[in-house]
Design a protein around this motif. Structure first.
Motif, PDB file in Angstrom:
ATOM      1  N   THR A 114       0.838  -1.205   0.000  1.00 59.53           N
ATOM      2  CA  THR A 114       0.000   0.000   0.000  1.00 59.53           C
ATOM      3  C   THR A 114       0.881   1.267   0.000  1.00 59.53           C
ATOM      4  O   THR A 114       0.399   2.351  -0.268  1.00 59.53           O
ATOM      5  CB  THR A 114      -0.948   0.028   1.217  1.00 59.53           C
ATOM      6  OG1 THR A 114      -0.171  -0.026   2.412  1.00 59.53           O
ATOM      7  CG2 THR A 114      -1.911  -1.160   1.196  1.00 59.53           C
ATOM      8  N   VAL A 134      -1.282 -13.043  -9.895  1.00 61.65           N
ATOM      9  CA  VAL A 134      -2.258 -14.152  -9.870  1.00 61.65           C
ATOM     10  C   VAL A 134      -3.661 -13.586  -9.625  1.00 61.65           C
ATOM     11  O   VAL A 134      -4.493 -14.197  -8.972  1.00 61.65           O
ATOM     12  CB  VAL A 134      -1.912 -15.212  -8.791  1.00 61.65           C
ATOM     13  CG1 VAL A 134      -0.624 -15.914  -9.100  1.00 61.65           C
ATOM     14  CG2 VAL A 134      -1.868 -14.597  -7.384  1.00 61.65           C
ATOM     15  N   GLY A 147      -1.763 -18.217 -12.943  1.00 60.50           N
ATOM     16  CA  GLY A 147      -2.120 -19.126 -11.844  1.00 60.50           C
ATOM     17  C   GLY A 147      -2.843 -20.323 -12.433  1.00 60.50           C
ATOM     18  O   GLY A 147      -2.612 -20.701 -13.589  1.00 60.50           O
ATOM     19  N   TYR A 194      -6.642 -21.043 -11.973  1.00 60.35           N
ATOM     20  CA  TYR A 194      -7.851 -20.440 -12.541  1.00 60.35           C
ATOM     21  C   TYR A 194      -8.152 -19.157 -11.804  1.00 60.35           C
ATOM     22  O   TYR A 194      -8.473 -19.204 -10.633  1.00 60.35           O
ATOM     23  CB  TYR A 194      -9.054 -21.386 -12.534  1.00 60.35           C
ATOM     24  CG  TYR A 194      -9.353 -22.182 -11.290  1.00 60.35           C
ATOM     25  CD1 TYR A 194     -10.051 -21.623 -10.214  1.00 60.35           C
ATOM     26  CD2 TYR A 194      -8.971 -23.515 -11.207  1.00 60.35           C
ATOM     27  CE1 TYR A 194     -10.355 -22.381  -9.098  1.00 60.35           C
ATOM     28  CE2 TYR A 194      -9.274 -24.274 -10.095  1.00 60.35           C
ATOM     29  CZ  TYR A 194      -9.957 -23.698  -9.046  1.00 60.35           C
ATOM     30  OH  TYR A 194     -10.262 -24.458  -7.949  1.00 60.35           O
ATOM     31  N   PRO A 195      -7.932 -18.015 -12.503  1.00 57.35           N
ATOM     32  CA  PRO A 195      -7.522 -17.909 -13.896  1.00 57.35           C
ATOM     33  C   PRO A 195      -6.056 -18.284 -14.082  1.00 57.35           C
ATOM     34  O   PRO A 195      -5.321 -18.407 -13.122  1.00 57.35           O
ATOM     35  CB  PRO A 195      -7.729 -16.423 -14.217  1.00 57.35           C
ATOM     36  CG  PRO A 195      -7.560 -15.724 -12.909  1.00 57.35           C
ATOM     37  CD  PRO A 195      -8.104 -16.673 -11.881  1.00 57.35           C
ATOM     38  N   THR A 252      -7.085 -15.562   2.835  1.00 57.49           N
ATOM     39  CA  THR A 252      -7.190 -14.560   1.776  1.00 57.49           C
ATOM     40  C   THR A 252      -8.135 -15.009   0.672  1.00 57.49           C
ATOM     41  O   THR A 252      -8.930 -14.216   0.157  1.00 57.49           O
ATOM     42  CB  THR A 252      -5.795 -14.232   1.205  1.00 57.49           C
ATOM     43  OG1 THR A 252      -5.011 -13.770   2.273  1.00 57.49           O
ATOM     44  CG2 THR A 252      -5.861 -13.164   0.144  1.00 57.49           C
TER      45      THR A 252
HETATM   46  N1  LIG Z   1      -5.047 -17.251 -10.141  1.00 56.51           N
HETATM   47  C1  LIG Z   1      -5.199 -18.303  -9.348  1.00 56.51           C
HETATM   48  O1  LIG Z   1      -5.189 -19.442  -9.806  1.00 56.51           O
HETATM   49  C2  LIG Z   1      -5.366 -18.137  -7.868  1.00 56.51           C
HETATM   50  C3  LIG Z   1      -5.621 -19.274  -7.103  1.00 56.51           C
HETATM   51  C4  LIG Z   1      -5.695 -19.148  -5.727  1.00 56.51           C
HETATM   52  C5  LIG Z   1      -5.549 -17.903  -5.135  1.00 56.51           C
HETATM   53  N2  LIG Z   1      -5.351 -16.807  -5.908  1.00 56.51           N
HETATM   54  C6  LIG Z   1      -5.212 -15.490  -5.281  1.00 56.51           C
HETATM   55  O2  LIG Z   1      -3.961 -15.458  -4.616  1.00 56.51           O
HETATM   56  C7  LIG Z   1      -4.039 -14.514  -3.568  1.00 56.51           C
HETATM   57  C8  LIG Z   1      -3.176 -14.943  -2.410  1.00 56.51           C
HETATM   58  O3  LIG Z   1      -3.747 -16.066  -1.779  1.00 56.51           O
HETATM   59  P1  LIG Z   1      -2.993 -16.813  -0.581  1.00 56.51           P
HETATM   60  O4  LIG Z   1      -3.824 -17.979  -0.244  1.00 56.51           O
HETATM   61  O5  LIG Z   1      -1.566 -16.988  -0.917  1.00 56.51           O
HETATM   62  O6  LIG Z   1      -3.107 -15.728   0.580  1.00 56.51           O
HETATM   63  P2  LIG Z   1      -2.282 -15.693   1.954  1.00 56.51           P
HETATM   64  O7  LIG Z   1      -1.763 -17.025   2.304  1.00 56.51           O
HETATM   65  O8  LIG Z   1      -3.137 -14.982   2.935  1.00 56.51           O
HETATM   66  O9  LIG Z   1      -1.048 -14.748   1.565  1.00 56.51           O
HETATM   67  C9  LIG Z   1      -1.172 -13.385   1.292  1.00 56.51           C
HETATM   68  C10 LIG Z   1       0.234 -12.823   1.203  1.00 56.51           C
HETATM   69  O10 LIG Z   1       0.160 -11.451   0.851  1.00 56.51           O
HETATM   70  C11 LIG Z   1       0.977 -10.691   1.724  1.00 56.51           C
HETATM   71  N3  LIG Z   1       0.385  -9.385   1.883  1.00 56.51           N
HETATM   72  C12 LIG Z   1      -0.900  -9.095   2.187  1.00 56.51           C
HETATM   73  N4  LIG Z   1      -1.062  -7.762   2.245  1.00 56.51           N
HETATM   74  C13 LIG Z   1       0.146  -7.218   1.979  1.00 56.51           C
HETATM   75  C14 LIG Z   1       0.613  -5.880   1.904  1.00 56.51           C
HETATM   76  N5  LIG Z   1      -0.187  -4.828   2.134  1.00 56.51           N
HETATM   77  N6  LIG Z   1       1.894  -5.676   1.591  1.00 56.51           N
HETATM   78  C15 LIG Z   1       2.731  -6.725   1.383  1.00 56.51           C
HETATM   79  N7  LIG Z   1       2.346  -8.010   1.441  1.00 56.51           N
HETATM   80  C16 LIG Z   1       1.065  -8.242   1.744  1.00 56.51           C
HETATM   81  C17 LIG Z   1       0.975 -11.486   3.030  1.00 56.51           C
HETATM   82  O11 LIG Z   1       2.154 -11.252   3.782  1.00 56.51           O
HETATM   83  P3  LIG Z   1       2.189 -10.325   5.103  1.00 56.51           P
HETATM   84  O12 LIG Z   1       0.884 -10.506   5.802  1.00 56.51           O
HETATM   85  O13 LIG Z   1       3.388 -10.807   5.845  1.00 56.51           O
HETATM   86  O14 LIG Z   1       2.379  -8.950   4.603  1.00 56.51           O
HETATM   87  C18 LIG Z   1       1.013 -12.900   2.493  1.00 56.51           C
HETATM   88  O15 LIG Z   1       2.347 -13.254   2.189  1.00 56.51           O
HETATM   89  C19 LIG Z   1      -5.522 -14.377  -3.232  1.00 56.51           C
HETATM   90  O16 LIG Z   1      -5.911 -13.056  -3.502  1.00 56.51           O
HETATM   91  C20 LIG Z   1      -6.216 -15.311  -4.153  1.00 56.51           C
HETATM   92  O17 LIG Z   1      -7.424 -14.843  -4.629  1.00 56.51           O
HETATM   93  C21 LIG Z   1      -5.238 -16.903  -7.261  1.00 56.51           C
END
Ligand SMILES: NC(=O)c1ccc[n+]([C@@H]2O[C@H](COP(=O)([O-])OP(=O)(O)OC[C@H]3O[C@@H](n4cnc5c(N)ncnc54)[C@H](OP(=O)(O)O)[C@@H]3O)[C@@H](O)[C@H]2O)c1
Length: 415
Positions: free
Chosen positions: A106, A151, A180, A182-183, A218
C-alpha cells in the motif's frame, strides 16, 4: 440423432508427443515428465506475498523447475514468517538463494526502488478485489523495466492493468496478468481448445475446490468479495450480468471429484476470453466447493448478506482471519482436491480439457511458477500486458506442460 462419443485412451501416453501436435485428434492422458528448459544463470526474482500459501508454493515449484540458480527474494510485512520460510527453503532447495525484503504494497512510493534490483516481480499478495490502486505494482515494475506477473482473480484489477498495455508496448516491456491455475492455466486450455474449432458457440469453465483447497484466509476473503458482484457472462457474445452463485448446474468433473453442483461466479477470465478468443460465444465460469455444507454456506452468504457488507475489503479480511480455525478444520475434513473442466463447442466439434490435483495450493504454485519460468526465459513473449490466452502456441504449450507436472490432465475431442 447422432451419437457423439469421446475418443479416449486410458493409458498415459508420451507427453512430448501430445504437446508437439498442434491438431490433436485423439484424447490423450499424459505422463507427468519433467521438461527441462535451460534458464539463464541467477535470475533475481521478487515474490510479493511470498510468505502466503500461493507465494510459498510458487517459490517451491519455481526452484524445482529451474536447473540454474535463482536468487529469490520474499517480500511481505511479516519479517519473522519470511525469515523462517527462507530458513526452510535454504535447506530444501540449496541450489538457490533466498532473502527477505520488507514491503507493504500500500506504500506505493516505495515500490520502484524496491523493484529495481530484480528481473521479475511475481505479485501474489491478495486479495486483488477492491484495491485502491490496482495497477500500482505493474506501474512501478514497468517504470523500472522489471518484468511483472500476478495471480489476480479480479476483473477490475485485471482491466486496470490491461489499460497499461499500449504504454508497455511503446516501452518494449512485457507483463502477464491473471496467471495461476484459474484464472491462468484455465485461460490457456480455453485458448487451445478454441483454436481448433471454427465457430466457437460456447466456452464453459467449471472449477471445483474442496474446502479452501488448503489455501486459507485470503482466498476466503476473495470469495466473499467476488460474491458481492454480479457474475459477468456472455450469451451469443452479448454481456449479461447474472446474480452471483446462481444458475446451478451439475457437472461431472470425473476422477476422484465426480459430480458436483456448480454456480456462477464473476471471474476475469470470462471477460478476457470473450474479448480475445470467443467474441460471439456463450461464455461463463462456474464454481463448486465441498463438503456440500460449505457450498450452502457460500450460497447463503451470497443470498442473505448485503453486497455492501460483502464488498467491504477490510471487513471481509477480518472476518476471514476470524474464521480461519473453522476453515482449517473443514479443510482437514474435506481435503484440498481441486479440478477444472474447460469445454469449448463449435458446430461440429467439442473439446474438453480436464485437470485434477490433490492440492489447490500446490497446483496454483506449480502453474504460477510455470508462467514465471516462461516470462523469465522465453524470447517469444512480445512487449505488452498480456492475459494468458494472448500468448503464442509454443509458450502456451510450455506453460500447460510445466503447470500440470503433478496433475491428472487430459484432453478429449469429439467430432
Ligand atoms: N489465479 C489463481 O489461480 C489463484 C488461485 C488461488 C488464489 N489466488 C489469489 O492469490 C491470492 C493470495 O492467496 P494466498 O492464499 O496466498 O493468501 P495468503 O496465504 O493470505 O497470503 C497473502 C500474502 O500477501 C501478503 N500481503 C498481504 N497484504 C500485503 C501488503 N499490504 N503488503 C505486502 N504483502 C502483503 C501477506 O504477507 P504479510 O501478511 O506478511 O504482509 C502474504 O504473504 C488471493 O488473492 C487469491 O485470490 C489466485
Amino acid at each position: 440423432m447422432a451419437v457423439l462419443s469421446f475418443v479416449s485412451c486410458p493409458l498415459y501416453l508420451n507427453r512430448d508427443k501430445f504437446f508437439s501436435s498442434s491438431k490433436i485428434r485423439h484424447a490423450k492422458r499424459c505422463t507427468n515428465q519433467f521438461v527441462p528448459i535451460s534458464m539463464r544463470a541467477a535470475s533475481n526474482v521478487l515474490v510479493v506475498g511470498g510468505t502466503g500459501r500461493v507465494g510459498t508454493e510458487t517459490i517451491k515449484a519455481l526452484t524445482r523447475l529451474s536447473s540454474q540458480q535463482l536468487n529469490i527474494t520474499i517480500s511481505g510485512r511479516n519479517e519473522r514468517r519470511a525469515q523462517s520460510l527462507c530458513h526452510t527453503l535454504r535447506s530444501t532447495a540449496p541450489a538457490h538463494r533466498f532473502d527477505f525484503v520488507p514491503c507493504d504494497i500500500t506504500q506505493i512510493e516505495s515500490l520502484t526502488s524496491l523493484f529495481e534490483p530484480f528481473d521479475l516481480v511475481v505479485h501474489t499478495a491478495g486479495p486483488f478485489q477492491r484495491k485502491e490502486n490496482p495497477d500500482a505494482l505493474l506501474n512501478a515494475a514497468m517504470q523500472t523495466n522489471v518484468k511483472y506477473m500476478d495471480v489476480c482473480d479480479d476483473l477490475s484489477h485485471a482491466v486496470a492493468c490491461k489499460q497499461l498495455h499500449e504504454q508497455a508496448v511503446s516501452r518494449g516491456y512485457s507483463a502477464l496478468i491473471s496467471t495461476g491455475i484459474y484464472p491462468g492455466l484455465s485461460n490457456l486450455m480455453a485458448a487451445d481448445a478454441c483454436q481448433s474449432i471454427d465457430h466457437v458457440h460456447s466456452l464453459k469453465l467449471y472449477y471445483h475446490t474442496a474446502g479452501t483447497g488448503g489455501i486459507g484466509a485470503t482466498i476466503l476473503a476473495s470469495t466473499f468479495l467476488i460474491l458481492s458482484e454480479a457474475a459477468v457472462c456472455y450469451a451469443n457474445g452479448d454481456q449479461q450480468l447474472r446474480p452471483p452463485a446462481g444458475d446451478a448446474e451439475v457437472l461431472d468433473f470425473g476422477g476422484r471429484i465426480g459430480r458436483k453442483t456448480t454456480y456462477l461466479l464473476n471471474l476475469p477470465e470470462v471477460t478476457s476470453l470473450h474479448n480475445i478468443v470467443a467474441p460471439n460465444a456463450n461464455v461463463f465460469a462456474k464454481f463448486s466447493t465441498a463438503p456440500p455444507i460449505w457450498n450452502w454456506l457460500l450460497l447463503a452468504t451470497a443470498k442473505l448478506v448485503s453486497p455492501s457488507i460483502l464488498s467491504n475489503r477490510d471487513a471481509m479480511l477480518k472476518f476471514s482471519r476470524f474464521s480461519l480455525p473453522i476453515v482449517r478444520f473443514v479443510d482437514q475434513l474435506s481435503g484440498a482436491r481441486t479440478g477444472m473442466v474447460v469445454v469449448a463447442e463449435g458446430r461440429n466439434t467439442h473439446i474438453q480439457f480436464s485437470f485434477e490435483h490433490e492440492s489447490l495450493a500446490a497446483c496454483v504454485g506449480e502453474a504460477t511458477a510455470a508462467f514465471a519460468y516462461e516470462l523469465l526465459n522465453s524470447k517469444s513473449i512480445p512487449p505488452g500486458v498480456h492475459f494468458p490466452e494472448e500468448l503464442n502456441n509454443d509458450v502456451r504449450k510450455n506453460i500447460i506442460k510445466n503447470a500440470s507436472l503433478t496433475a491428472n490432465f487430459c484432453e478429449k475431442k469429439r467430432l
